[in-house]
Design a protein around this motif. Structure first.
Motif, PDB file in Angstrom:
ATOM      1  N   ILE A 347     -44.784 -28.659 -24.100  1.00  0.00           N
ATOM      2  CA  ILE A 347     -43.876 -27.697 -23.398  1.00  0.00           C
ATOM      3  C   ILE A 347     -43.592 -26.561 -24.340  1.00  0.00           C
ATOM      4  CG2 ILE A 347     -42.392 -27.133 -21.955  1.00  0.00           C
ATOM      5  CD1 ILE A 347     -43.281 -29.696 -20.383  1.00  0.00           C
ATOM      6  N   GLY A 348     -44.163 -25.386 -24.688  1.00  0.00           N
ATOM      7  CA  GLY A 348     -43.438 -24.520 -25.420  1.00  0.00           C
ATOM      8  C   GLY A 348     -42.739 -23.394 -24.775  1.00  0.00           C
ATOM      9  N   THR A 349     -42.918 -23.373 -23.605  1.00  0.00           N
ATOM     10  CA  THR A 349     -42.180 -22.170 -22.676  1.00  0.00           C
ATOM     11  C   THR A 349     -41.215 -23.002 -21.599  1.00  0.00           C
ATOM     12  OG1 THR A 349     -43.691 -20.531 -23.155  1.00  0.00           O
ATOM     13  CG2 THR A 349     -42.328 -20.122 -21.231  1.00  0.00           C
ATOM     14  N   LEU A 350     -40.417 -23.122 -21.588  1.00  0.00           N
ATOM     15  CA  LEU A 350     -39.369 -23.870 -20.736  1.00  0.00           C
ATOM     16  C   LEU A 350     -38.338 -22.823 -19.898  1.00  0.00           C
ATOM     17  CD1 LEU A 350     -38.765 -26.828 -19.665  1.00  0.00           C
ATOM     18  CD2 LEU A 350     -37.021 -26.796 -21.203  1.00  0.00           C
ATOM     19  N   GLU A 351     -38.407 -22.985 -18.532  1.00  0.00           N
ATOM     20  CA  GLU A 351     -37.459 -22.207 -17.582  1.00  0.00           C
ATOM     21  C   GLU A 351     -36.092 -23.529 -17.370  1.00  0.00           C
ATOM     22  OE1 GLU A 351     -37.529 -19.399 -13.700  1.00  0.00           O
ATOM     23  OE2 GLU A 351     -38.882 -21.358 -13.858  1.00  0.00           O
ATOM     24  N   VAL A 352     -35.107 -23.011 -17.698  1.00  0.00           N
ATOM     25  CA  VAL A 352     -34.115 -23.970 -17.366  1.00  0.00           C
ATOM     26  C   VAL A 352     -33.181 -23.655 -16.399  1.00  0.00           C
ATOM     27  CG1 VAL A 352     -32.008 -25.380 -18.548  1.00  0.00           C
ATOM     28  CG2 VAL A 352     -34.068 -24.908 -19.795  1.00  0.00           C
ATOM     29  N   LYS A 353     -32.950 -24.452 -15.317  1.00  0.00           N
ATOM     30  CA  LYS A 353     -32.085 -23.942 -14.329  1.00  0.00           C
ATOM     31  C   LYS A 353     -31.029 -24.916 -13.973  1.00  0.00           C
ATOM     32  CE  LYS A 353     -35.659 -21.306 -11.496  1.00  0.00           C
ATOM     33  NZ  LYS A 353     -34.617 -20.026 -11.197  1.00  0.00           N
ATOM     34  N   LYS A 354     -29.722 -24.634 -13.625  1.00  0.00           N
ATOM     35  CA  LYS A 354     -28.799 -25.770 -13.426  1.00  0.00           C
ATOM     36  C   LYS A 354     -28.108 -25.335 -12.321  1.00  0.00           C
ATOM     37  CE  LYS A 354     -25.070 -23.665 -15.473  1.00  0.00           C
ATOM     38  NZ  LYS A 354     -23.448 -23.748 -15.260  1.00  0.00           N
ATOM     39  N   ARG A 355     -27.441 -26.432 -11.518  1.00  0.00           N
ATOM     40  CA  ARG A 355     -26.350 -26.525 -10.518  1.00  0.00           C
ATOM     41  C   ARG A 355     -25.840 -27.487 -10.621  1.00  0.00           C
ATOM     42  NH1 ARG A 355     -26.344 -22.171  -7.285  1.00  0.00           N
ATOM     43  NH2 ARG A 355     -28.238 -21.008  -6.810  1.00  0.00           N
ATOM     44  N   GLY A 356     -24.507 -27.596 -10.547  1.00  0.00           N
ATOM     45  CA  GLY A 356     -23.519 -28.762 -10.661  1.00  0.00           C
ATOM     46  C   GLY A 356     -23.137 -29.641 -12.105  1.00  0.00           C
ATOM     47  N   VAL A 357     -23.786 -28.891 -12.867  1.00  0.00           N
ATOM     48  CA  VAL A 357     -23.495 -29.332 -14.438  1.00  0.00           C
ATOM     49  C   VAL A 357     -23.175 -28.222 -15.255  1.00  0.00           C
ATOM     50  CG1 VAL A 357     -25.187 -31.199 -14.119  1.00  0.00           C
ATOM     51  CG2 VAL A 357     -25.891 -29.058 -14.981  1.00  0.00           C
ATOM     52  N   ASP A 358     -21.991 -28.727 -16.094  1.00  0.00           N
ATOM     53  CA  ASP A 358     -21.483 -27.691 -17.179  1.00  0.00           C
ATOM     54  C   ASP A 358     -22.379 -27.748 -18.391  1.00  0.00           C
ATOM     55  OD1 ASP A 358     -19.800 -25.969 -18.274  1.00  0.00           O
ATOM     56  OD2 ASP A 358     -18.421 -27.170 -18.799  1.00  0.00           O
ATOM     57  N   ILE A 359     -23.391 -26.797 -18.240  1.00  0.00           N
ATOM     58  CA  ILE A 359     -24.510 -26.733 -19.436  1.00  0.00           C
ATOM     59  C   ILE A 359     -24.822 -25.243 -19.504  1.00  0.00           C
ATOM     60  CG2 ILE A 359     -26.731 -27.318 -20.261  1.00  0.00           C
ATOM     61  CD1 ILE A 359     -26.392 -30.047 -19.211  1.00  0.00           C
ATOM     62  N   ASP A 360     -24.909 -24.626 -20.585  1.00  0.00           N
ATOM     63  CA  ASP A 360     -25.358 -23.350 -20.693  1.00  0.00           C
ATOM     64  C   ASP A 360     -26.905 -23.415 -20.912  1.00  0.00           C
ATOM     65  OD1 ASP A 360     -25.195 -20.409 -21.289  1.00  0.00           O
ATOM     66  OD2 ASP A 360     -26.163 -21.131 -23.429  1.00  0.00           O
ATOM     67  N   PRO A 361     -27.789 -22.673 -20.236  1.00  0.00           N
ATOM     68  CA  PRO A 361     -29.149 -23.121 -20.056  1.00  0.00           C
ATOM     69  C   PRO A 361     -29.875 -22.612 -21.583  1.00  0.00           C
ATOM     70  CG  PRO A 361     -28.695 -22.457 -18.024  1.00  0.00           C
ATOM     71  CD  PRO A 361     -27.490 -22.108 -18.846  1.00  0.00           C
ATOM     72  N   ALA A 362     -29.155 -21.530 -22.025  1.00  0.00           N
ATOM     73  CA  ALA A 362     -29.864 -20.797 -23.150  1.00  0.00           C
ATOM     74  C   ALA A 362     -29.683 -21.807 -24.468  1.00  0.00           C
ATOM     75  CB  ALA A 362     -29.357 -19.650 -23.362  1.00  0.00           C
TER      76      ALA A 362
END
Length: 395
Positions: A347-362
């Motif tokens: 996987i070279g292209t990853l879309e990161v989504k988050k809810r309920g966790v304190d993480i910066d997707p970038a």
């Protein structure tokens, strides 16, 4: 844009220069354009103003379509202007009321007033900033049923008007580099003033989608609008303009058309259920309108976790109100393990989504050191009270 720049543009030479610039292909080198225009004898101030206006016109096509070709803008005015597609919906709601005279307080560059005038409503547009009011007057010039006042909303005699539309200033004053006002009490005109007008007239108010729901008056319709995936505004409509039995609405506009969910009140949530084959991410307007429960019932889905706006189910249901993902695998939220798993899957292209966790997707994506030809979506969230990572693909 300041007053002197505007005066430069509103000359025969300035308007002819704008027409000439519009014929040039997009992406032309700005330095070359400046040199050529100066060599033709145009004054530096006019060259600067015209090139800025040409850039804004080209950018405005996304909001105003072919109308942008003959309009004038400021940077802030364009950013804050209502998209013509949405303004047409505002105007249509007023037309159904058949007012004698509509007034648009805080009209900006005149987008909403333009839509109202275009469908035959008699409209007066008002803005307290001299340059902005002048631009609105220019943009509305083709319509005999529209006029513009340079005044503060609170100073206008409202007796002649039976319908009022307001777009309170939600940013600091100026024509560029403005900042958002964080407190509703700082809006101009104030919301107390705006809400008070509804005691005797039909009133519509444009607000930002993050407006505090606790401040929405009882009996008003609140409609959150998404355009091409972005929640762009909250429209508040007083009882005379609200649709019967509706106080909450989520409107989704995209290339496929117009889709709306409505309800008499916030919808009750559904129960949490175990992770199914699919995860649904509700549209932002649905979340803002608190209609997730109604959407879940339409999808036959349940909540993934209490208080988190993800739904899950075993059926693949088409809906304009949510994006659907097929779950590939569930992992614990362990960065090292996830990095290995993503590498193993190429996987070279990853879309990161988050809810309920304190993480910066970038930041998280960068840590994964991605490589490969495959694509995926990774949801970082909570399930059963524990942090979890869901590897998925868009369905």
């Amino acid at each position: 844009m300041d007053r002197n720049e505007l005066l430069e543009l509103l000359t025969p030479e300035g308007l002819r220069l704008l027409d000439d610039l519009a014929q040039e292909p997009a992406g032309a080198d700005p330095v070359t354009r400046v040199s050529r225009l100066r060599a033709q004898g145009h004054a530096p101030a006019l060259v600067s103003a015209a090139l800025t206006q040409d850039r804004l016109r080209r950018k405005a096509v996304g909001k105003f379509g072919e109308f942008a070709e003959r309009m004038l803008f400021t940077q802030a005015g364009l950013e804050q202007a209502t998209r013509l597609r949405v303004a047409a919906l505002h105007a249509g709601r007023f037309r159904a009321l058949a007012p004698d005279h509509l007034i648009d307080l805080g009209c900006g560059i005149g987008g909403d007033a333009l839509a109202a005038a275009a469908i035959g409503l008699r409209v007066t547009a008002v803005d307290r900033d001299e340059v902005t009011a002048t631009l609105a007057s220019y943009n509305l010039a083709p319509f005999e049923n529209a006029d513009v006042l340079n005044a503060s909303a609170e100073d206008v005699d409202l007796d002649p008007y039976d319908a009022i539309y307001l777009d309170p200033a939600r940013r600091t004053s100026g024509h560029s580099n403005t900042t958002r006002l964080t407190r509703a009490s700082d809006y101009s005109p104030s919301l107390d003033f705006a809400f008070g007008l509804a005691e005797t007239r039909a009133v519509g108010i444009k607000l930002g989608p993050g407006f505090d729901r606790e401040d929405i008056p009882e009996g008003w319709e609140a409609q959150w609008i998404t355009v091409d995936g972005q929640v762009v505004e909250l429209g508040l409509w007083s009882p005379r303009l609200a649709r019967p039995g509706i106080t909450r609405a989520a409107l989704v506009l995209n290339d496929a058309g117009s889709h709306e969910m409505t309800a008499a009140a916030d919808s009750a949530d559904v129960e949490v259920r175990e992770l199914g084959e699919y995860l649904y991410e509700p549209d932002g307007s649905v979340i803002r309108a608190r209609l997730i429960g109604d959407l879940a019932r339409e999808l036959g889905a349940g909540m993934l976790s209490p208080g988190i706006a993800y739904l899950t189910g075993d059926s693949a249901v088409e809906t304009p109100f949510a994006a659907r993902f097929r779950i590939l695998e569930r992992f614990t939220l362990d960065e090292k393990k996830l990095k290995r798993e993503l590498k193993a899957r190429g996987i070279g292209t990853l879309e990161v989504k988050k809810r309920g966790v304190d993480i910066d997707p970038a930041t998280f994506r960068k840590k994964m050191s991605l490589s490969g030809k495959n694509t995926a979506t990774l949801f970082l969230t909570r399930i059963d009270g524990q942090h979890a990572a869901l590897l998925a693909e868009r369905a």
